[in-house]
Design an enzyme around this catalytic site. Sequence first.
Site, PDB file in Angstrom:
ATOM      1  CB  CYS A   4      36.588  27.947  22.440  1.00  0.00           C
ATOM      2  SG  CYS A   4      37.252  26.358  22.919  1.00  0.00           S
TER       3      CYS A   4
ATOM      4  CG  ASN B 137      47.020  42.298  30.468  1.00  0.00           C
ATOM      5  OD1 ASN B 137      47.567  41.260  30.094  1.00  0.00           O
ATOM      6  ND2 ASN B 137      46.959  42.620  31.759  1.00  0.00           N
ATOM      7  CG  PHE B 138      43.088  40.401  25.013  1.00  0.00           C
ATOM      8  CD1 PHE B 138      42.013  39.560  25.257  1.00  0.00           C
ATOM      9  CD2 PHE B 138      42.830  41.639  24.453  1.00  0.00           C
ATOM     10  CE1 PHE B 138      40.721  39.933  24.948  1.00  0.00           C
ATOM     11  CE2 PHE B 138      41.541  42.031  24.142  1.00  0.00           C
ATOM     12  CZ  PHE B 138      40.485  41.176  24.389  1.00  0.00           C
TER      13      PHE B 138
ATOM     14  CB  CYS C 194      39.778  51.037  31.020  1.00  0.00           C
ATOM     15  SG  CYS C 194      38.656  49.674  31.161  1.00  0.00           S
TER      16      CYS C 194
ATOM     17  CG  ASP D 279      46.826  44.905  40.735  1.00  0.00           C
ATOM     18  OD1 ASP D 279      45.815  44.819  40.015  1.00  0.00           O
ATOM     19  OD2 ASP D 279      47.629  45.863  40.659  1.00  0.00           O
TER      20      ASP D 279
ATOM     21  NE  ARG E 263      18.859  39.156  57.146  1.00  0.00           N
ATOM     22  CZ  ARG E 263      19.172  39.142  58.441  1.00  0.00           C
ATOM     23  NH1 ARG E 263      19.866  38.139  58.950  1.00  0.00           N
ATOM     24  NH2 ARG E 263      18.786  40.134  59.227  1.00  0.00           N
TER      25      ARG E 263
ATOM     26  NE  ARG F 204      37.982  52.080  36.205  1.00  0.00           N
ATOM     27  CZ  ARG F 204      38.969  52.983  36.270  1.00  0.00           C
ATOM     28  NH1 ARG F 204      38.743  54.183  36.770  1.00  0.00           N
ATOM     29  NH2 ARG F 204      40.179  52.701  35.872  1.00  0.00           N
TER      30      ARG F 204
ATOM     31  CB  VAL G 143      49.872  37.045  36.796  1.00  0.00           C
ATOM     32  CG1 VAL G 143      49.556  35.644  36.298  1.00  0.00           C
ATOM     33  CG2 VAL G 143      49.529  37.162  38.271  1.00  0.00           C
TER      34      VAL G 143
HETATM   35 ZN    ZN Z   1      39.330  26.011  23.826  1.00  0.00          ZN
END
Ligand code: ZN
Length: 341
Positions: A171, A128-129, A185, A57, A9, A68, A107
């Site tokens: 950016c 997380n940032f 969350c 992870d 498909r 979820r 990580v």
């Molecule tokens: Zn940049």
Amino acid sequence: MPPDERYSRQIRFGPIGETGQQRLSESRILLVGLGALGTVAADQLVRAGVGFVRLVDRDFVELSNLQRQSLFDEGDIAGNLPKAIAAETRLRRINSSVQIEARVDDVNPSNIEEYLDGVDLVLDALDNFETRFVINDACAKHTKPWIYTAALGSYGLVMPVLPGRTPCLRCLLGSMPAPGTSPTCETAGVVAPITHIIASIQVAEALKLITGSLDPHDVRLTAYDVWSHRFQRIDVGKDAMASCPVCSKREFEYLDGSPLRTITLCGRNAVQLIPGVRGDINFEELSKSIAAFGSVQFNDFLLKCSAPPYELTLFRDGRAIVKGTDEAGIARSVYSKMVGL
Ligand SMILES: [Zn+2]
């Protein structure tokens, strides 16, 4: 089973075709984070027939994930399984022809370049940032495309980053937000439809990129709210790249530095965390959101949240001590869920 039948498909879909399917089968992907976003993305990528996927992870499957995180079930909780292992088992049953490498790990700047080795695309499915900024730096350094996603409440974001060609995470966001300023969350909640939609948009962008259909001039930040149906495609603009330290000067502050330094406190079953960005945390505000985890007390100097088996002690500038573990990865996870970084 002939492979053409499995993917028939998708091959019949003009923009992919036989050539696109061949490219998919040769593609190598790193997927970081196996929560609500990562489980959906991994499921679709493996079904689509990518060649190789490396899953990383740091967490275990918990009951609050099942609402979820679609690769997991109650058996994974009973078995005390790390998410990477539970996902690997399930994904192998879905498509045995895909090469899957599962790693239970946090990580961070010390290992991201090793994880990038040998892959041609990185999918961010993090919560997380801190880690996202490390990925942003590492992908810019090695010129690897990556796709940013985030979801919270009923709202989510997706943005492909083609280093040197399209705007990057810095950016878009500037510097990393100070600790305690972003909801998570765990504090703000999240509904499954938005995480599934956002992960699906991410996979669509990945399929386009791998099969050669992603036009760098058409790369945008996509924002969608499933509750209000507000949909936006935002042009971050090339101007942002000119003043971005990553894009214009190749300065990799988060890869070279340590945005959240951890120190194991010997013999105390505790880890100290020191964020690279100094915060000025409003304890009154944070105490309301963090109450979801357990009992909270605070004074002018520190906030304590007891969420067995862990206890978080947080100072105004963002420094914290997590008791109940001597593993840096677990402490980082507790910190990013409760405080949000
Ligand atoms: Zn940049």
